[in-house]
Write an enzyme that holds these catalytic residues in place. Structure first.
Site, PDB file in Angstrom:
ATOM      1  N   ASP A   7       9.190  13.172  28.794  1.00  0.00           N
ATOM      2  CA  ASP A   7       8.931  12.657  30.126  1.00  0.00           C
ATOM      3  C   ASP A   7       8.850  13.872  31.056  1.00  0.00           C
ATOM      4  OD1 ASP A   7       8.951  10.798  32.378  1.00  0.00           O
ATOM      5  OD2 ASP A   7      11.014  11.458  32.684  1.00  0.00           O
ATOM      6  N   ASP A   9       8.918  13.890  35.165  1.00  0.00           N
ATOM      7  CA  ASP A   9       9.756  13.891  36.372  1.00  0.00           C
ATOM      8  C   ASP A   9      11.213  13.630  36.030  1.00  0.00           C
ATOM      9  OD1 ASP A   9       7.570  14.249  38.105  1.00  0.00           O
ATOM     10  OD2 ASP A   9       7.072  12.131  37.890  1.00  0.00           O
ATOM     11  N   LYS A 268      49.495  23.455  38.578  1.00  0.00           N
ATOM     12  CA  LYS A 268      50.559  22.440  38.450  1.00  0.00           C
ATOM     13  C   LYS A 268      50.391  21.568  37.221  1.00  0.00           C
ATOM     14  CE  LYS A 268      52.007  21.821  43.219  1.00  0.00           C
ATOM     15  NZ  LYS A 268      50.757  22.021  43.990  1.00  0.00           N
ATOM     16  N   THR A 274      42.819  27.894  39.147  1.00  0.00           N
ATOM     17  CA  THR A 274      41.404  28.166  39.400  1.00  0.00           C
ATOM     18  C   THR A 274      41.197  28.442  40.876  1.00  0.00           C
ATOM     19  OG1 THR A 274      41.001  25.784  39.599  1.00  0.00           O
ATOM     20  CG2 THR A 274      40.499  26.803  37.471  1.00  0.00           C
ATOM     21  N   GLU A 326      35.220  26.105  39.974  1.00  0.00           N
ATOM     22  CA  GLU A 326      36.592  26.483  39.637  1.00  0.00           C
ATOM     23  C   GLU A 326      36.673  27.660  38.672  1.00  0.00           C
ATOM     24  OE1 GLU A 326      39.392  23.599  39.292  1.00  0.00           O
ATOM     25  OE2 GLU A 326      38.209  21.963  40.121  1.00  0.00           O
ATOM     26  N   TYR A 338      44.588  33.013  48.336  1.00  0.00           N
ATOM     27  CA  TYR A 338      43.759  32.122  49.164  1.00  0.00           C
ATOM     28  C   TYR A 338      43.127  32.927  50.299  1.00  0.00           C
ATOM     29  CZ  TYR A 338      45.679  28.091  46.734  1.00  0.00           C
ATOM     30  OH  TYR A 338      46.018  27.181  45.778  1.00  0.00           O
TER      31      TYR A 338
HETATM   32  P1  ADP Z   1      43.992  24.868  43.940  1.00  0.00           P
HETATM   33  O1  ADP Z   1      43.984  23.457  43.531  1.00  0.00           O
HETATM   34  O2  ADP Z   1      44.286  25.077  45.385  1.00  0.00           O
HETATM   35  O3  ADP Z   1      42.747  25.605  43.517  1.00  0.00           O
HETATM   36  P2  ADP Z   1      45.320  26.017  41.688  1.00  0.00           P
HETATM   37  O4  ADP Z   1      46.552  25.427  41.098  1.00  0.00           O
HETATM   38  O5  ADP Z   1      44.031  25.884  40.946  1.00  0.00           O
HETATM   39  O6  ADP Z   1      45.205  25.522  43.157  1.00  0.00           O
HETATM   40  O7  ADP Z   1      45.634  27.523  41.888  1.00  0.00           O
HETATM   41  C1  ADP Z   1      44.625  28.378  42.350  1.00  0.00           C
HETATM   42  C2  ADP Z   1      45.150  29.535  43.166  1.00  0.00           C
HETATM   43  O8  ADP Z   1      46.040  30.331  42.376  1.00  0.00           O
HETATM   44  C3  ADP Z   1      43.999  30.439  43.532  1.00  0.00           C
HETATM   45  O9  ADP Z   1      43.425  30.049  44.732  1.00  0.00           O
HETATM   46  C4  ADP Z   1      44.646  31.798  43.619  1.00  0.00           C
HETATM   47  O10 ADP Z   1      45.117  32.017  44.934  1.00  0.00           O
HETATM   48  C5  ADP Z   1      45.851  31.709  42.675  1.00  0.00           C
HETATM   49  N1  ADP Z   1      45.691  32.382  41.372  1.00  0.00           N
HETATM   50  C6  ADP Z   1      46.640  33.100  40.769  1.00  0.00           C
HETATM   51  N2  ADP Z   1      46.234  33.587  39.592  1.00  0.00           N
HETATM   52  C7  ADP Z   1      44.960  33.150  39.413  1.00  0.00           C
HETATM   53  C8  ADP Z   1      43.983  33.339  38.364  1.00  0.00           C
HETATM   54  N3  ADP Z   1      44.256  34.061  37.283  1.00  0.00           N
HETATM   55  N4  ADP Z   1      42.776  32.759  38.511  1.00  0.00           N
HETATM   56  C9  ADP Z   1      42.506  32.009  39.603  1.00  0.00           C
HETATM   57  N5  ADP Z   1      43.375  31.813  40.615  1.00  0.00           N
HETATM   58  C10 ADP Z   1      44.599  32.371  40.547  1.00  0.00           C
HETATM   59  N1  RBF Z   2      37.725  19.513  33.450  1.00  0.00           N
HETATM   60  C1  RBF Z   2      37.226  18.474  32.777  1.00  0.00           C
HETATM   61  O1  RBF Z   2      37.459  17.344  33.155  1.00  0.00           O
HETATM   62  N2  RBF Z   2      36.462  18.651  31.669  1.00  0.00           N
HETATM   63  C2  RBF Z   2      36.183  19.880  31.184  1.00  0.00           C
HETATM   64  O2  RBF Z   2      35.469  19.982  30.190  1.00  0.00           O
HETATM   65  C3  RBF Z   2      36.710  21.016  31.856  1.00  0.00           C
HETATM   66  N3  RBF Z   2      36.459  22.266  31.418  1.00  0.00           N
HETATM   67  C4  RBF Z   2      36.978  23.334  32.086  1.00  0.00           C
HETATM   68  C5  RBF Z   2      36.735  24.622  31.629  1.00  0.00           C
HETATM   69  C6  RBF Z   2      37.264  25.729  32.290  1.00  0.00           C
HETATM   70  C7  RBF Z   2      36.991  27.097  31.757  1.00  0.00           C
HETATM   71  C8  RBF Z   2      38.048  25.546  33.448  1.00  0.00           C
HETATM   72  C9  RBF Z   2      38.629  26.714  34.163  1.00  0.00           C
HETATM   73  C10 RBF Z   2      38.294  24.271  33.908  1.00  0.00           C
HETATM   74  C11 RBF Z   2      37.765  23.146  33.246  1.00  0.00           C
HETATM   75  N4  RBF Z   2      38.017  21.856  33.676  1.00  0.00           N
HETATM   76  C12 RBF Z   2      37.487  20.787  33.018  1.00  0.00           C
HETATM   77  C13 RBF Z   2      38.442  21.673  35.063  1.00  0.00           C
HETATM   78  C14 RBF Z   2      39.856  21.340  35.253  1.00  0.00           C
HETATM   79  O3  RBF Z   2      39.952  19.945  35.131  1.00  0.00           O
HETATM   80  C15 RBF Z   2      40.147  21.765  36.694  1.00  0.00           C
HETATM   81  O4  RBF Z   2      40.129  23.145  36.766  1.00  0.00           O
HETATM   82  C16 RBF Z   2      41.431  21.194  37.150  1.00  0.00           C
HETATM   83  O5  RBF Z   2      41.292  19.831  37.316  1.00  0.00           O
HETATM   84  C17 RBF Z   2      41.875  21.796  38.463  1.00  0.00           C
HETATM   85  O6  RBF Z   2      41.232  21.194  39.539  1.00  0.00           O
HETATM   86 MG    MG Z   3      41.890  25.412  41.612  1.00  0.00          MG
END
Ligand code: ADP
Ligand code: RBF
Ligand code: MG
Length: 399
Positions: A7, A9, A268, A274, A326, A338
């Site tokens: 297909d 589009d 958490k 991330t 992320e 942050y």
């Molecule tokens: P959020 O939901 O706010 O993104 P996360 O639990 O994902 O919180 O934590 C992300 C935060 O943790 C980032 O914004 C950064 O400040 C900190 N951090 C510490 N180590 C790392 C890492 N290795 N990779 C990414 N973020 C990190």
């Molecule tokens: N979340 C998903 O629901 N499915 C995935 O396949 C998935 N793969 C991920 C791969 C990587 C390398 C990372 C860093 C995150 C991934 N996550 C995935 C996202 C994860 O659910 C998310 O980082 C947390 O929910 C924090 O918001």
């Molecule tokens: Mg995050």
């Protein structure tokens, strides 16, 4: 399978956005405002059917064919701007290099199909057959277009693989039931190409062009997230040879901005922090790349350059309402960062986002992604981007 019928589009071309653009301009002429409400109704319809729906819904004072003529002449001015969807060029090149016969089968008119593909380098030569809805009695969901394509390729329907973006989302019903439904209920979200392919007796791979649709029940034999995830060998076709140690290299692409608060889940719930980036301002880049797991290099303005593996999308396990970016920086930091400026150079793709039966299996998969990325980024192919100037951020906020 001995041939592939595609297909156009929504499967090979990103024409969805273009349709709204043209309609907006057109409706202004009649003092109306396009609100996108018809979008789901017109997917996969023939031009006349589309026109009928819009003329009726907006109460336009023109005949269907007038609408078609006017809108399509406006379309032709937009066609040169239409982009190939992710993986489309790769797939077309691959199949044509291996001599796999290919057809285009679309609900558009043949002339429209031909002008659409004339802007895409190398496409015209790759398709030995093109079938438009004006060349058969009825468009999809009738199987006519696909049957005609197979016939012109001199192939049996049963050895034809269809790739379609249209899926139906109602449940696992029989084809007879779906046809009846389609005839009765024009408002349903039913997307019709997959049904047409199955009715033609073909194998069908669906590549849903609307986000967050892959999990729904559909009639397709397989649902993939984007063309990047097609495994031709599953269908007896030659495999792609561009995967390198579990990664698919791409031209590097770039996103950056201050690290924002995410949903507070990464560290958490998963033990995987991330550093989220805002998607604002990146809709173009993101529409060029499917949701999925990617990797590359990350530059933090006051700290340095690190390996990085990331997910982009809706995190199916958590089913986010918003698309998130992320990146997990593959380094132990002793504090949060942050608001710090983060620049990413993304060099390759690993896999589509997936759902998982448990948190443990999701976490295990992300750690596997980490290993894949860490190893790959040592390959010269990817390690050279560590020195990309985009990663060396000179703080704009002043020291
Ligand atoms: P959020 O939901 O706010 O993104 P996360 O639990 O994902 O919180 O934590 C992300 C935060 O943790 C980032 O914004 C950064 O400040 C900190 N951090 C510490 N180590 C790392 C890492 N290795 N990779 C990414 N973020 C990190
Ligand atoms: N979340 C998903 O629901 N499915 C995935 O396949 C998935 N793969 C991920 C791969 C990587 C390398 C990372 C860093 C995150 C991934 N996550 C995935 C996202 C994860 O659910 C998310 O980082 C947390 O929910 C924090 O918001
Ligand atoms: Mg995050």
């Amino acid at each position: 399978m001995s041939c592939v019928i595609l297909d156009l589009d929504g499967t090979l071309l990103n024409t969805d956005g273009m349709f709204s653009e043209v309609l907006k301009t057109f409706l202004v002429k009649y003092g109306k405002e396009w609100d996108g409400r018809e979008k789901h109704k017109i997917v996969g319809k023939t031009p006349l059917e589309e026109a009928a729906i819009i003329v009726e819904d907006y109460g336009l004072p023109c005949a269907k064919h007038e609408f078609v003529n006017e809108v399509y002449s406006m379309f032709s001015d937009h066609l040169c701007k239409v982009k190939a969807l992710p993986g489309a060029n790769r797939l077309i090149k691959h199949l044509s290099c291996h001599g796999v016969p290919m057809a285009l089968a679309s609900n558009s008119h043949r002339a429209t199909i031909e002008s659409k593909i004339s802007y895409q380098h190398g496409w015209k030569e790759s398709f030995s057959v093109i079938v438009g809805s004006d060349e058969v009695r009825t468009g999809k969901p009738s199987p006519d277009i696909f049957l005609e394509a197979a016939k012109r390729l001199n192939m049996e329907p049963s050895s034809s693989l269809v790739i379609e973006d249209s899926v139906y989302v109602i449940g696992s019903y029989s084809l007879e039931f779906l046809f009846a439904l389609l005839l009765k209920d024009k408002d349903s979200y039913v997307r019709i190409g997959v049904v047409a392919g199955k009715a033609a007796g073909m194998e069908v791979v669906a590549v849903p062009s609307l986000p967050k649709q892959t999990h729904r029940y559909i009639a397709a034999d397989e649902v993939i997230n984007s063309l990047l995830d097609l495994r031709p060998e599953k269908w007896g076709l030659p495999p792609f040879q561009d995967w390198i140690e579990g990664t698919l290299p791409s031209e590097p692409w770039y996103i950056g901005g201050p690290v924002v608060k995410g949903l507070g889940r990464g560290s958490k719930v998963l033990g995987i922090p991330t550093a989220n980036l805002s998607t604002e301002g990146y809709s173009d880049v993101l529409s060029e790349h499917p949701s999925g797991v990617y990797f590359g290099w990350a530059g933090l303005s006051t700290r340095g350059v690190y390996k990085m593996v990331m997910s982009i999308g809706w995190n199916p396990y958590f089913d986010n309402a918003e698309k998130t970016i992320e990146p997990w920086l593959l380094h132990e930091f002793d504090e949060d960062f942050y608001d710090e400026e983060l620049h990413l150079v993304i060099v390759g793709y690993i896999r589509p986002e997936a759902n998982f039966p448990s948190l443990e299996t999701l976490i295990a998969k992300i750690h596997e992604d980490r290993k894949v990325a860490e190893r790959a980024l040592d390959l010269p192919l990817y390690s050279k981007y560590r020195d990309d100037p985009y990663l060396k951020i000179t703080s704009s906020k002043g020291q």
